[in-house]
Design a protein around this motif. Sequence first.
Motif, PDB file in Angstrom:
ATOM      1  N   ARG A   1       0.840  -1.249  -0.257  1.00 40.44           N
ATOM      2  CA  ARG A   1       0.030   0.042  -0.205  1.00 40.44           C
ATOM      3  C   ARG A   1       0.889   1.194   0.043  1.00 40.44           C
ATOM      4  N   TYR A   2       2.165   1.065   0.024  1.00 39.98           N
ATOM      5  CA  TYR A   2       3.028   2.197  -0.007  1.00 39.98           C
ATOM      6  C   TYR A   2       3.945   2.401  -1.165  1.00 39.98           C
ATOM      7  N   VAL A   3       3.954   3.884  -1.343  1.00 39.15           N
ATOM      8  CA  VAL A   3       4.998   3.999  -2.588  1.00 39.15           C
ATOM      9  C   VAL A   3       6.357   4.043  -1.971  1.00 39.15           C
ATOM     10  N   MET A   4       7.236   3.349  -2.575  1.00 40.40           N
ATOM     11  CA  MET A   4       8.311   3.025  -1.925  1.00 40.40           C
ATOM     12  C   MET A   4       9.838   3.970  -2.711  1.00 40.40           C
ATOM     13  N   SER A   5      10.654   4.597  -1.891  1.00 39.40           N
ATOM     14  CA  SER A   5      11.690   5.478  -2.604  1.00 39.40           C
ATOM     15  C   SER A   5      12.922   5.199  -1.876  1.00 39.40           C
ATOM     16  N   TRP A   6      14.094   5.460  -2.811  1.00 37.74           N
ATOM     17  CA  TRP A   6      15.339   5.702  -1.852  1.00 37.74           C
ATOM     18  C   TRP A   6      15.730   7.000  -1.924  1.00 37.74           C
ATOM     19  N   TYR A   7      16.325   7.624  -0.968  1.00 35.52           N
ATOM     20  CA  TYR A   7      16.875   8.816  -0.895  1.00 35.52           C
ATOM     21  C   TYR A   7      18.426   8.792  -0.408  1.00 35.52           C
TER      22      TYR A   7
ATOM     23  N   GLN B   1      25.087  18.265   2.965  1.00 35.53           N
ATOM     24  CA  GLN B   1      24.176  18.350   1.981  1.00 35.53           C
ATOM     25  C   GLN B   1      22.660  17.992   2.510  1.00 35.53           C
ATOM     26  N   GLU B   2      21.606  18.640   2.018  1.00 35.68           N
ATOM     27  CA  GLU B   2      20.155  18.149   2.104  1.00 35.68           C
ATOM     28  C   GLU B   2      19.830  16.670   1.411  1.00 35.68           C
ATOM     29  N   ARG B   3      19.064  16.161   2.166  1.00 29.43           N
ATOM     30  CA  ARG B   3      18.697  14.662   1.812  1.00 29.43           C
ATOM     31  C   ARG B   3      18.075  14.843   0.354  1.00 29.43           C
ATOM     32  N   GLU B   4      18.285  13.866  -0.640  1.00 30.64           N
ATOM     33  CA  GLU B   4      17.936  14.081  -2.244  1.00 30.64           C
ATOM     34  C   GLU B   4      17.057  12.853  -2.378  1.00 30.64           C
ATOM     35  N   LEU B   5      16.049  13.069  -3.122  1.00 29.20           N
ATOM     36  CA  LEU B   5      15.321  11.805  -3.462  1.00 29.20           C
ATOM     37  C   LEU B   5      16.048  11.218  -4.908  1.00 29.20           C
ATOM     38  N   VAL B   6      16.299  10.081  -4.874  1.00 29.14           N
ATOM     39  CA  VAL B   6      17.004   9.353  -5.856  1.00 29.14           C
ATOM     40  C   VAL B   6      15.924   8.477  -6.825  1.00 29.14           C
ATOM     41  N   ALA B   7      15.061   7.686  -6.205  1.00 32.44           N
ATOM     42  CA  ALA B   7      14.477   6.754  -7.201  1.00 32.44           C
ATOM     43  C   ALA B   7      13.187   6.446  -6.324  1.00 32.44           C
ATOM     44  N   THR B   8      12.115   6.342  -7.081  1.00 33.04           N
ATOM     45  CA  THR B   8      10.744   6.128  -6.340  1.00 33.04           C
ATOM     46  C   THR B   8      10.032   5.026  -7.352  1.00 33.04           C
ATOM     47  N   ILE B   9       9.265   3.954  -6.839  1.00 34.74           N
ATOM     48  CA  ILE B   9       8.660   2.952  -7.418  1.00 34.74           C
ATOM     49  C   ILE B   9       7.353   2.886  -6.958  1.00 34.74           C
ATOM     50  N   SER B  10       6.178   2.956  -7.831  1.00 33.97           N
ATOM     51  CA  SER B  10       4.999   3.038  -7.228  1.00 33.97           C
ATOM     52  C   SER B  10       4.529   1.508  -6.817  1.00 33.97           C
ATOM     53  N   ARG B  11       3.022   1.469  -6.202  1.00 37.51           N
ATOM     54  CA  ARG B  11       2.867   0.559  -5.105  1.00 37.51           C
ATOM     55  C   ARG B  11       2.859  -0.962  -5.884  1.00 37.51           C
ATOM     56  N   LEU B  12       2.560  -0.953  -7.441  1.00 30.38           N
ATOM     57  CA  LEU B  12       2.511  -2.299  -8.043  1.00 30.38           C
ATOM     58  C   LEU B  12       3.577  -2.334  -8.926  1.00 30.38           C
ATOM     59  N   SER B  13       4.701  -1.544  -8.733  1.00 29.28           N
ATOM     60  CA  SER B  13       5.948  -1.405  -9.839  1.00 29.28           C
ATOM     61  C   SER B  13       5.505  -1.138 -11.243  1.00 29.28           C
ATOM     62  N   GLY B  14       4.152  -0.283 -11.463  1.00 27.38           N
ATOM     63  CA  GLY B  14       3.983   0.081 -12.823  1.00 27.38           C
ATOM     64  C   GLY B  14       4.754   1.421 -13.279  1.00 27.38           C
ATOM     65  N   SER B  15       5.279   1.755 -12.193  1.00 22.12           N
ATOM     66  CA  SER B  15       6.076   3.386 -12.561  1.00 22.12           C
ATOM     67  C   SER B  15       7.139   3.276 -11.802  1.00 22.12           C
ATOM     68  N   THR B  16       8.347   3.896 -12.349  1.00 22.19           N
ATOM     69  CA  THR B  16       9.533   4.476 -11.470  1.00 22.19           C
ATOM     70  C   THR B  16      10.080   5.875 -12.029  1.00 22.19           C
ATOM     71  N   ASN B  17      10.752   6.629 -11.269  1.00 22.09           N
ATOM     72  CA  ASN B  17      11.024   7.680 -11.463  1.00 22.09           C
ATOM     73  C   ASN B  17      12.493   7.930 -10.972  1.00 22.09           C
ATOM     74  N   TYR B  18      13.259   8.446 -11.392  1.00 21.44           N
ATOM     75  CA  TYR B  18      14.673   8.436 -11.191  1.00 21.44           C
ATOM     76  C   TYR B  18      15.189  10.259 -11.075  1.00 21.44           C
ATOM     77  N   THR B  19      16.090  10.621 -10.240  1.00 21.06           N
ATOM     78  CA  THR B  19      16.508  11.693 -10.266  1.00 21.06           C
ATOM     79  C   THR B  19      17.513  11.784 -11.536  1.00 21.06           C
ATOM     80  N   ASP B  20      17.837  12.996 -12.329  1.00 17.69           N
ATOM     81  CA  ASP B  20      18.522  12.913 -13.605  1.00 17.69           C
ATOM     82  C   ASP B  20      19.863  12.565 -13.260  1.00 17.69           C
ATOM     83  N   SER B  21      20.648  12.581 -12.284  1.00 22.68           N
ATOM     84  CA  SER B  21      21.976  12.310 -12.145  1.00 22.68           C
ATOM     85  C   SER B  21      22.289  10.853 -12.062  1.00 22.68           C
ATOM     86  N   VAL B  22      21.208   9.929 -11.881  1.00 22.45           N
ATOM     87  CA  VAL B  22      21.319   8.628 -11.841  1.00 22.45           C
ATOM     88  C   VAL B  22      20.500   7.923 -12.897  1.00 22.45           C
ATOM     89  N   LYS B  23      19.852   8.341 -13.747  1.00 23.36           N
ATOM     90  CA  LYS B  23      19.107   7.926 -14.891  1.00 23.36           C
ATOM     91  C   LYS B  23      20.203   7.160 -15.775  1.00 23.36           C
TER      92      LYS B  23
END
Length: 118
Positions: free
Chosen positions: A31-37, A43-65
Amino acid sequence: QVQLVESGGGLVQPGGSLRLSCAASGFTFSRYVMSWYRQAPGQERELVATISRLSGSTNYTDSVKGRFTISRDNAKNMVCLQMNFLKPEDTAVYFCNAQRWFPPERIWGQGTQVTVSS
């Protein structure tokens, strides 16, 4: 007990790979969206990558794509971050995060250190 436990960090040379894992317990993981920071010293905490609840969608910060891949296994209550072609600027403490909005809640792991150095 609600918790996220990261593992897999360490010291690696530039160009190398690491695989971070995060084991979840005490809550309904799917039931949770999962992310790595990550957070580097001073430095401030930075969002690195996110994955939706059923793995249908992922997003990445530009520096790690193209270098990092986030994945999850809802049957095992686990989320992973495969990191390839690591660079010194990837050095940071990496945190696993679980988030939902209804009701709003965020859960953090304790972090795992990743150091990229020759």
